[in-house]
Design an enzyme around this catalytic site. Structure first.
Site, PDB file in Angstrom:
ATOM      1  NE  ARG A 173       7.905 -10.806  58.857  1.00 17.30           N
ATOM      2  CZ  ARG A 173       7.914 -12.087  59.260  1.00 17.30           C
ATOM      3  NH1 ARG A 173       8.117 -13.062  58.397  1.00 17.30           N
ATOM      4  NH2 ARG A 173       7.722 -12.380  60.527  1.00 17.30           N
ATOM      5  CE1 TYR A 199      17.885   5.620  41.911  1.00 20.65           C
ATOM      6  CE2 TYR A 199      18.338   3.698  43.256  1.00 20.65           C
ATOM      7  CZ  TYR A 199      17.831   4.976  43.126  1.00 20.65           C
ATOM      8  OH  TYR A 199      17.297   5.611  44.205  1.00 20.65           O
ATOM      9  CG  ASP A 233      15.690  -0.629  37.619  1.00 22.78           C
ATOM     10  OD1 ASP A 233      14.554  -0.209  37.293  1.00 22.78           O
ATOM     11  OD2 ASP A 233      16.344  -0.166  38.571  1.00 22.78           O
TER      12      ASP A 233
HETATM   13  C1  LIG Z   1      14.236   5.218  42.127  1.00 23.33           C
HETATM   14  C2  LIG Z   1      14.901   4.079  41.421  1.00 23.33           C
HETATM   15  C3  LIG Z   1      15.261   2.907  42.107  1.00 23.33           C
HETATM   16  C4  LIG Z   1      15.107   2.750  43.605  1.00 23.33           C
HETATM   17  O1  LIG Z   1      13.790   2.743  43.998  1.00 23.33           O
HETATM   18  P1  LIG Z   1      13.264   3.265  45.441  1.00 23.33           P
HETATM   19  O2  LIG Z   1      11.808   3.060  45.325  1.00 23.33           O
HETATM   20  O3  LIG Z   1      13.687   4.681  45.578  1.00 23.33           O
HETATM   21  O4  LIG Z   1      13.906   2.396  46.474  1.00 23.33           O
HETATM   22  C5  LIG Z   1      15.816   1.874  41.370  1.00 23.33           C
HETATM   23  N1  LIG Z   1      16.034   1.990  40.044  1.00 23.33           N
HETATM   24  C6  LIG Z   1      15.709   3.099  39.358  1.00 23.33           C
HETATM   25  C7  LIG Z   1      15.974   3.162  37.899  1.00 23.33           C
HETATM   26  C8  LIG Z   1      15.139   4.184  40.020  1.00 23.33           C
HETATM   27  O5  LIG Z   1      14.842   5.293  39.337  1.00 23.33           O
END
Ligand SMILES: *Cc1c(COP(=O)(O)O)cnc(C)c1O
Length: 392
Positions: free
Chosen positions: A48, A101, A173
């Site tokens: 972990r 998102y 992101d």
């Molecule tokens: C899919 C997505 C997420 C979340 O990711 P997961 O791997 O599904 O937990 C976050 N931000 C964006 C822009 C995404 O497309």
């Protein structure tokens, strides 16, 4: 040696195994490690906390974003949670992009706000409102660019400098662009977050997430949370992701080429009202696209005339495009945001955000572009959709 991006995708973190010379990173499928004596581990104690396959992945992810530190998580949402929980405390304020998102929105509204953190939203494109909003004390700014599903851009450099002036950190992101097309840390952001499930993995075969930074203090705080909360990926998923990364540059080139051709084709189609793609000459943020991204990406959205009924007709006829959530894999996907990825929003809220009833989102894959266009063409067949129900 100062390696270019394409070289880093193949080699960063993926040096041949020092023990055997194996050219791929071994899968260290182990939970624990023999210690040479009490208090004398060889660098790993428990998986972990740390695992060599994960360490290779974390090094690769950092290198691709031009950063020193990478952290891998069990999902994109776990990566987001780690940033939010390790950097915020009750009484703080976070300002997030409005076209967020859905999973990030849910986390902020259901867990972060009730915890006593103020949460405000600003539209991605409205840089003046960002600057205005960041006159108030703020701890964290959360950006996505391009946004989902309308593919609008936030000016990462301008928002970052406004955020830094009020003492806030900036997290971007970068899932939709990937580091092949956009590197937010070079534009002034402090943290990059990824759902590695999407373009970085690239094959729709794993769920994963990442946080990357150049800031040692932020890294230490988030790494502490990674171990304390424990949402780490297993070694097999790390290995799959390492393999996916090696083809990121060539995949992104193919995604972008196909997406551009499809966006241009769609914009000439009589059943298509409007196309959203950062690479089209009529994208309202053309200059910013060129300043901030090296290519406009593999996602294309459009408004189909005739609303849900027309979308259902099209989707039922598609043979290559697969109806499904997610994005960024080698196979082309089609999604209807109002009832799929954006179903959490009430219809009025959805329309306020500019998501019409005929909105379709494509994750354009790497198939032959003529096959993709032929598939869309037969599915959008003008005659059968406009004469539907009028047969004698
Ligand atoms: C899919 C997505 C997420 C979340 O990711 P997961 O791997 O599904 O937990 C976050 N931000 C964006 C822009 C995404 O497309």
């Amino acid at each position: 040696m100062n390696m270019r991006f394409e070289t880093l995708t193949v080699h960063a973190g993926q040096e041949p195994d020092p023990l055997t010379g194996a050219v791929t990173v071994p899968v260290y499928q182990t939970s624990t490690y023999r210690q040479d004596g009490i208090g004398r581990p060889r660098g790993y104690e428990y998986s972990r906390t740390g695992n060599p396959t994960r360490a290779a992945l974390e090094k690769a992810l950092a290198a691709l974003e031009g950063a020193e530190y990478g952290l891998a998580f069990a999902s994109g949402v776990a990566a987001t949670t780690a940033v939010v929980m390790s950097l915020l405390k009750p009484g703080d304020r976070v300002v997030a992009v409005e076209d967020l998102y859905g999973g990030t929105y849910r986390l902020l509204e259901r867990y972060v706000r009730p915890w006593g953190v103020a949460v405000d939203y600003v539209p991605a494109t409205d840089t003046d409102r960002w600057i205005e909003s960041l006159r108030q004390p703020t701890r964290l700014v959360w950006l996505e660019s391009p946004t989902n599903p309308l593919l609008q851009l936030a000016d990462i450099a301008a928002v970052s400098s406004a955020a830094h002036a009020c003492g806030a950190w900036v997290a971007v992101d970068n899932t939709f662009a990937s580091p092949a097309l956009q590197r937010p840390l070079e534009l002034g952001a402090d943290l990059v977050v990824h759902s590695t499930t999407k373009y970085l993995g690239g094959h729709s075969d794993l769920i994963g997430g990442a946080v990357v930074t150049r800031d040692r203090v932020l890294y230490e705080r988030i790494r502490h949370y990674q171990n304390a909360a424990g949402a780490v990926p297993g070694p097999w998923d790390c290995w799959l992701l390492l393999r996916g990364l090696r083809t990121l540059s060539v995949r992104m080139r193919a995604h972008c080429e196909n997406a551009r051709a499809i966006a241009e084709w769609l914009s000439r189609h009589p059943n298509v009202e409007r196309v959203y793609y950062p690479g089209l000459p009529d994208h309202p943020q053309r200059d910013l696209v060129q300043r901030q991204m090296s290519a406009p990406g593999g996602m294309v959205s459009f408004d189909l005339r005739g609303g849900l009924e027309a979308v259902e007709h099209m989707v039922s006829r598609l043979q290559v495009f697969i109806l499904g959530e997610s994005l960024g894999g080698v196979e082309s996907l089609v999604c209807y945001p109002p009832k799929m990825t954006h179903a959490v929003f009430a219809p009025s809220e959805r329309r306020r955000r500019g998501l019409g009833d005929g909105l379709v989102r494509l994750s354009v894959g790497i198939e032959h572009v003529e096959d993709l266009i032929a598939d869309l063409e037969q599915a959008l067949n003008l005659k059968s959709s406009t004469t539907k129900g009028t047969h004698p």
